[in-house]
Design an enzyme around this catalytic site. Structure first.
Site, short mmCIF file in Angstrom:
data_model
loop_
_atom_site.label_atom_id
_atom_site.label_comp_id
_atom_site.label_asym_id
_atom_site.label_seq_id
_atom_site.Cartn_x
_atom_site.Cartn_y
_atom_site.Cartn_z
N LYS A 170 0.90 -1.09 -0.14
CA LYS A 170 -0.03 -0.01 0.09
C LYS A 170 0.94 1.29 0.26
O LYS A 170 1.86 1.15 0.80
CB LYS A 170 -0.86 -0.06 1.36
CG LYS A 170 -1.40 1.37 1.88
CD LYS A 170 -2.44 0.89 2.75
CE LYS A 170 -2.40 2.05 3.95
NZ LYS A 170 -3.45 1.87 4.96
N LYS B 246 1.08 5.46 0.22
CA LYS B 246 0.22 6.49 0.58
C LYS B 246 0.18 7.75 -0.47
O LYS B 246 1.43 7.89 -1.24
CB LYS B 246 0.88 7.33 1.64
CG LYS B 246 0.64 6.42 3.23
CD LYS B 246 -0.69 6.54 3.53
CE LYS B 246 -0.87 5.69 4.95
NZ LYS B 246 -2.36 5.73 5.48
N GLU C 92 -8.00 3.60 -1.03
CA GLU C 92 -8.69 3.82 0.38
C GLU C 92 -8.73 5.19 0.73
O GLU C 92 -8.04 6.06 0.34
CB GLU C 92 -7.22 3.34 1.21
CG GLU C 92 -7.80 2.98 2.70
CD GLU C 92 -6.72 2.57 3.60
OE1 GLU C 92 -5.98 1.61 2.95
OE2 GLU C 92 -6.49 2.85 4.75
N ASP D 281 -11.78 3.77 5.40
CA ASP D 281 -11.08 3.79 6.76
C ASP D 281 -11.71 4.63 7.79
O ASP D 281 -12.60 4.13 8.35
CB ASP D 281 -9.38 3.93 6.40
CG ASP D 281 -8.77 4.14 7.84
OD1 ASP D 281 -9.14 4.03 8.64
OD2 ASP D 281 -7.57 3.98 7.68
N LYS E 130 -9.97 -1.16 11.91
CA LYS E 130 -9.06 -0.82 13.00
C LYS E 130 -9.94 -0.88 14.23
O LYS E 130 -10.53 0.05 14.59
CB LYS E 130 -8.17 0.53 12.68
CG LYS E 130 -7.52 0.51 11.50
CD LYS E 130 -6.93 2.08 11.31
CE LYS E 130 -5.94 2.03 10.11
NZ LYS E 130 -5.80 3.54 9.86
O1 OSB Z 1 -4.73 5.37 7.05
O2 OSB Z 1 -3.90 3.41 7.71
C1 OSB Z 1 -3.81 4.54 7.56
C2 OSB Z 1 -0.76 4.93 9.88
C3 OSB Z 1 -1.10 6.01 10.73
C4 OSB Z 1 -2.31 6.75 10.45
C5 OSB Z 1 -3.16 6.09 9.28
C6 OSB Z 1 -2.71 5.00 8.58
C7 OSB Z 1 -1.55 4.38 8.83
C8 OSB Z 1 -1.17 3.37 8.04
C9 OSB Z 1 -0.10 2.61 8.88
O3 OSB Z 1 -1.41 3.28 7.05
C10 OSB Z 1 -0.13 1.07 8.70
C11 OSB Z 1 0.52 0.24 9.67
O4 OSB Z 1 0.37 0.36 10.87
O5 OSB Z 1 1.45 -0.51 9.27
MG MG Z 2 -6.02 4.13 5.77
#
Ligand code: OSB
Ligand code: MG
Length: 382
Positions: A172, A174, A225, A250, A274
């Site tokens: 994934k 960002k 996402e 999310d 989560k």
């Molecule tokens: O949006 O999934 C997210 C980390 C901090 C805040 C938001 C996100 C994330 C991650 C980290 O994508 C995923 C991980 O813990 O490996």
């Molecule tokens: Mg996310």
């Protein structure tokens, strides 16, 4: 379920809160901010007979992912949440979430952290793995990695390649406006056409960006996402109608009710669950159950947890509806040294073992390490 005659009641007299500072091995940047170190909030719940339950609050240093922070969570726990549950007999940890929600809006991460400590405590009292208590089934989990926004597409391609070489089953990346199409193209190029690739915008786009986001369809993402603001389910539904790529929500999903709305509106076709974001494990299982019944795939997200929060995620992700690889990477991806023994590790095939042979978290907390990293602590009593 009520406590058996041979098993002590689920009850806690004290809760110890600790703040740890854990330096990340490399900074992690999402569209709304960058993190160099994790301020980890650990909870240790004490049963009167001695057993303890551990959990972690995933709230951040700054309210960029959600309105909560470690400081608001600490305040909520000491002021409203711990007083409600300490000194009280619970039939099971399933009773915690409704009690913590009565007349309290929001503060889901704070509520989740206390609820999750009760689940771990119950698993310890029953001498069962947390995965068993939650209804988990999987022996091993397919896992993925989440790569923060890099300085340029080439730097991202390099990280993506390294992640793949370590065996991760899904990559994934960002994204944000200005760091999207070329970055995703570079990631796809580095992986070849067949490796599962996804992109996470953390709400960085607007409804007007639909044409631009539709260009991502060219890269065969498994899902996109959280492109739009968390409250904008209608915008996500309109965007989903324009995209070939499935949307995964999310931040938009705090509850099973909102997940049902997503499904009805076709505002997304996948959910990242989560436990911290949705108010705990019972509420996570409720979202899982609904999605499973409706044929919507879910996966377990992460919040750069220490080994304690990771243990809860591993247990949850062992439920059968978690059919997509989670953001559950090895401890060493984040930390020089984790606070649990053994550390979480990922095999060359990109899977992680669920610790079915040990009660509770399935790992032990390294108290010396915790003490070394602790910058403040407080014990709350009934
Ligand atoms: O949006 O999934 C997210 C980390 C901090 C805040 C938001 C996100 C994330 C991650 C980290 O994508 C995923 C991980 O813990 O490996
Ligand atoms: Mg996310």
């Amino acid at each position: 379920m009520s406590a058996g005659a041979d098993r002590p009641a689920l009850r806690a007299e004290r809760l110890t809160l600790r703040e740890l500072r854990m330096p990340l091995r490399s900074p992690f940047r999402i569209s709304s901010g960058r993190m160099h170190e994790r301020r980890v909030c650990l909870l240790e719940l004490h049963h009167p007979d001695g057993p303890v339950g551990w959990s972690e609050c995933v709230a951040g240093d700054w309210p960029n992912y959600s309105p909560e922070t470690i400081d608001t969570a600490w305040h909520a726990l000491e002021t409203w949440l711990a007083p409600r549950l300490l000194g009280r007999d619970l039939g099971s940890a399933a009773e915690a979430a409704p009690l913590l929600g009565e007349g309290i809006r929001g503060h889901l991460m704070a509520r989740a952290s206390l609820e999750m400590a009760f689940w771990e405590l119950e698993a310890r009292l029953r001498d069962e793995p947390l995965a068993a208590l939650l209804g988990g089934e999987r022996e091993r989990l397919e896992v993925g990695i989440s790569i923060g926004i890099q300085s340029d597409p080439e730097a991202l391609a390099e990280k993506v390649r390294a992640g793949r070489e370590e065996g991760y089953r899904r990559i994934k990346v960002k994204i944000e406006p200005g760091a999207d199409l070329a970055y995703v193209a570079a990631a796809r190029e580095a992986l070849g056409p067949d490796v599962p690739l996804t992109a996470d915008a953390n709400q960085a786009y607007r409804r007007e960006d639909a044409d631009h986001l539709a260009e991502l369809d060219a890269y065969g993402l498994v899902y996109l996402e959280q492109p739009l603001e968390e409250g904008d389910l209608l915008g996500h539904a309109r965007l989903q109608a324009r995209l070939g790529t499935p949307i995964c929500l999310d931040e938009s999903i705090p509850s099973a009710a909102r997940a049902a709305d997503m499904i009805e509106l076709d505002a997304g076709r996948v959910i990242n669950i989560k436990p911290g974001r949705v108010g705990g494990l019972a509420r996570s299982v409720a979202i899982h159950d609904l999605c499973r019944e409706r044929g919507v795939p879910v996966w377990c997200g992460g919040m750069l947890e220490s080994g304690v929060g990771r243990a809860h995620n591993v247990a949850l992700a062992s439920l059968p509806g978690f059919t997509m690889p989670g953001d559950i990477s090895a401890s060493r991806r984040y930390w020089e040294r984790d606070i649990v023994e053994p550390e979480w590790s990922v095999g060359p095939d990109g899977t992680m073992e669920v610790p079915w042979d040990r009660a509770g978290l399935g790992v032990s907390v390294d108290r010396d390490r915790v003490d070394d990293l602790t910058v403040r602590s407080e014990t709350l009593s009934a």
